[in-house]
Write a protein that holds these residues in place. Sequence first.
Motif, short mmCIF file in Angstrom:
data_model
loop_
_atom_site.label_atom_id
_atom_site.label_comp_id
_atom_site.label_asym_id
_atom_site.label_seq_id
_atom_site.Cartn_x
_atom_site.Cartn_y
_atom_site.Cartn_z
N ASP A 239 29.37 40.04 29.62
CA ASP A 239 30.58 39.41 30.16
C ASP A 239 31.83 39.98 29.49
OD1 ASP A 239 28.85 37.96 31.67
OD2 ASP A 239 29.58 35.99 31.05
N GLU A 240 31.78 40.18 28.17
CA GLU A 240 32.96 40.68 27.47
C GLU A 240 33.26 42.12 27.86
OE1 GLU A 240 36.37 40.54 25.33
OE2 GLU A 240 35.06 38.90 25.95
N GLU A 241 32.23 42.93 28.07
CA GLU A 241 32.47 44.29 28.54
C GLU A 241 33.14 44.28 29.91
OE1 GLU A 241 28.87 46.88 26.46
OE2 GLU A 241 28.45 45.75 28.30
N ILE A 242 32.71 43.38 30.78
CA ILE A 242 33.30 43.29 32.11
C ILE A 242 34.74 42.81 32.02
CG2 ILE A 242 33.19 42.06 34.33
CD1 ILE A 242 30.11 42.20 34.03
N VAL A 243 35.02 41.85 31.15
CA VAL A 243 36.40 41.38 30.96
C VAL A 243 37.29 42.55 30.55
CG1 VAL A 243 37.90 40.01 29.47
CG2 VAL A 243 35.85 38.99 30.45
N GLN A 244 36.86 43.31 29.56
CA GLN A 244 37.68 44.42 29.08
C GLN A 244 37.87 45.48 30.16
OE1 GLN A 244 39.31 44.54 26.26
NE2 GLN A 244 38.49 42.56 25.59
N ASP A 245 36.83 45.75 30.95
CA ASP A 245 36.95 46.77 31.98
C ASP A 245 37.77 46.28 33.16
OD1 ASP A 245 35.51 48.30 30.29
OD2 ASP A 245 33.69 48.39 31.49
N LEU A 246 37.72 44.97 33.45
CA LEU A 246 38.59 44.41 34.48
C LEU A 246 40.07 44.54 34.09
CD1 LEU A 246 36.83 41.16 35.71
CD2 LEU A 246 37.46 43.13 37.11
N ILE A 247 40.36 44.32 32.81
CA ILE A 247 41.74 44.51 32.35
C ILE A 247 42.19 45.93 32.67
CG2 ILE A 247 43.24 44.66 30.31
CD1 ILE A 247 41.57 42.41 29.06
N SER A 248 41.33 46.90 32.39
CA SER A 248 41.67 48.30 32.67
C SER A 248 41.89 48.53 34.16
CB SER A 248 40.56 49.22 32.15
OG SER A 248 40.36 49.05 30.77
N VAL A 249 40.99 47.99 34.98
CA VAL A 249 41.09 48.19 36.44
C VAL A 249 42.36 47.57 36.99
CG1 VAL A 249 40.05 47.54 38.65
CG2 VAL A 249 38.60 48.42 36.79
N ILE A 250 42.63 46.32 36.62
CA ILE A 250 43.79 45.62 37.19
C ILE A 250 45.09 46.24 36.69
CG2 ILE A 250 44.99 43.40 37.31
CD1 ILE A 250 42.22 42.06 37.07
N ALA A 251 45.15 46.53 35.38
CA ALA A 251 46.37 47.12 34.83
C ALA A 251 46.66 48.48 35.46
CB ALA A 251 46.24 47.25 33.31
N ALA A 252 45.61 49.29 35.65
CA ALA A 252 45.80 50.62 36.22
C ALA A 252 46.18 50.57 37.69
CB ALA A 252 44.52 51.45 36.04
N ALA A 253 45.76 49.51 38.38
CA ALA A 253 46.01 49.43 39.82
C ALA A 253 47.34 48.77 40.16
CB ALA A 253 44.87 48.67 40.49
N GLN A 254 47.76 47.79 39.36
CA GLN A 254 48.88 46.96 39.80
C GLN A 254 50.24 47.57 39.51
OE1 GLN A 254 51.35 44.70 38.32
NE2 GLN A 254 51.90 44.24 40.43
N GLN A 255 50.61 47.69 38.26
CA GLN A 255 51.97 48.15 37.95
C GLN A 255 52.21 49.61 38.33
OE1 GLN A 255 53.39 47.09 34.10
NE2 GLN A 255 55.38 48.03 34.40
N PRO A 256 51.28 50.54 38.04
CA PRO A 256 51.53 51.91 38.50
C PRO A 256 51.69 52.02 40.01
CG PRO A 256 49.85 51.90 36.80
CD PRO A 256 50.09 50.46 37.17
N THR A 257 50.89 51.26 40.76
CA THR A 257 51.02 51.33 42.22
C THR A 257 52.35 50.74 42.68
OG1 THR A 257 48.61 51.12 42.41
CG2 THR A 257 49.90 50.77 44.42
N ALA A 258 52.77 49.66 42.02
CA ALA A 258 54.08 49.08 42.35
C ALA A 258 55.19 50.09 42.13
CB ALA A 258 54.33 47.83 41.51
N ASN A 259 55.15 50.79 41.01
CA ASN A 259 56.17 51.80 40.74
C ASN A 259 56.06 52.98 41.70
OD1 ASN A 259 57.36 50.40 38.62
ND2 ASN A 259 56.02 51.31 37.08
N TRP A 260 54.84 53.34 42.07
CA TRP A 260 54.65 54.42 43.04
C TRP A 260 55.30 54.06 44.38
CZ3 TRP A 260 49.21 56.21 45.12
CH2 TRP A 260 49.35 57.42 45.82
N ILE A 261 55.09 52.82 44.83
CA ILE A 261 55.72 52.36 46.08
C ILE A 261 57.23 52.43 45.97
CG2 ILE A 261 56.09 50.32 47.54
CD1 ILE A 261 53.18 49.47 46.75
N CYS A 262 57.78 51.88 44.91
CA CYS A 262 59.23 51.81 44.78
C CYS A 262 59.84 53.19 44.58
CB CYS A 262 59.61 50.88 43.63
SG CYS A 262 61.25 50.17 43.81
#
Length: 418
Positions: A239-262
């Motif tokens: 579970d802890e490995e998945i938590v850490q990897d989810l942080i990576s997935v969400i962080a890499a997808a959300q803010q960079p994509t928002a900046n890419w759009i803008c």
Amino acid sequence: MTDPSSAQPAPPGCPAHTDAVRLAGLEYQQTPSQLYRAMRREHGAVAPVLLDGDIPAWLVLGYSEVTYVTSHDELFARDSRRWNQWENIPADWPLLPYVGYQPSVLFTEGDEHRRRAGVITQALEGVDQFELARNCQLIADRLIADFAGSGQAELMTGYAHALPMRAVVQMCGMPTSGEDTQQLVEDLRISLDAAEGDDPVAAYGRVGERLRQLVKDKRESPGPDVTSRMLLDPAGLTDEEIVQDLISVIAAAQQPTANWICNTLRLLLTDERFAVNVSGGRLSVGEALNEALWLDTPTQNFIGRWAVRDTQLGGRQIRAGDCLVLGLAAANTDPQIWPEAHVGAENAAHLSFSNGEHRCPYPAPLLADVMARTAVETLLERLPDLVLSVEPETLTWRPSIWMRGLMALPVQFTPVVQ
């Protein structure tokens, strides 16, 4: 192509020598490309720099040098525990969320990295790109409806940031709205791109707590989402490995994509090459998306890699344990690959998603493209006479050396009655 690690007359080896450049200042916010050109002229493809608190590191500016570093994990590895500066790092150092070792896919190496990255790849491959595009269009329509009747909007906050946030949390099995989700996204922003007065270490802790609850919920009741697929993968991550990897997935997808759009919208609304064909022009939107990755890539610099042993790179003597910051933006505009200073929008060999075994795992770049393309095209189709409501030169960039994104993108258009 010459081997970028080949020996040239080497200046002093320690990155802390007297001509080191501080990674701070307005130049990184407003005119980073000019700064990187100046640094390249003075220091070459690998420059000595100082991080927060005058911690020494190397900034890799050259395209071939960044490619070399990211392709040779046996020389430049991801486990930050190798760093030779830990004794100088305070407990509240603002870059700890970037470099403090976590049991995450970001810091794994070799077979363990391939195992962890494989779980992410399988989970993301389960995302139907057509369904994602439909979901993004529905999200876009709802966001546009909130401001369409007013004839004006601030697109960074009200659109570019909100759309990938809702799409990503939906992919991971979280509700697309609500206080918990909003706080998660705000804490991710703080931990990755802290403003003055923010506490990135505390914010990172809150992100972990929220995702631990998500993993617990999905363990009890799985669904058709990325988190559940990671939990059910035969690799058997904890579970802890998945938590850490989810942080990576969400962080890499959300803010960079928002900046890419803008950043793409800014290009479409300010560059006369796109002005004639901007309204619903799918070809020009695709070109603008790619050009934004070359010239205003959302992740400007990435920290980093750590030297496994003494070696040379770009004529510099790199010591075992030295930190290397990947200058993705500088590499993308390297005059060695664009000698005429003209970036070909049709060329997709940029380093915006990094390179090598630790690059964004497939199919993450494709999913980001679906989100960004749908966001831009839907906005231009719904509001075809969209224009900036301020002079282009008054737009300001976020105060960050790591991310490239606008503080705000104010626009106006003919009000649309819903």
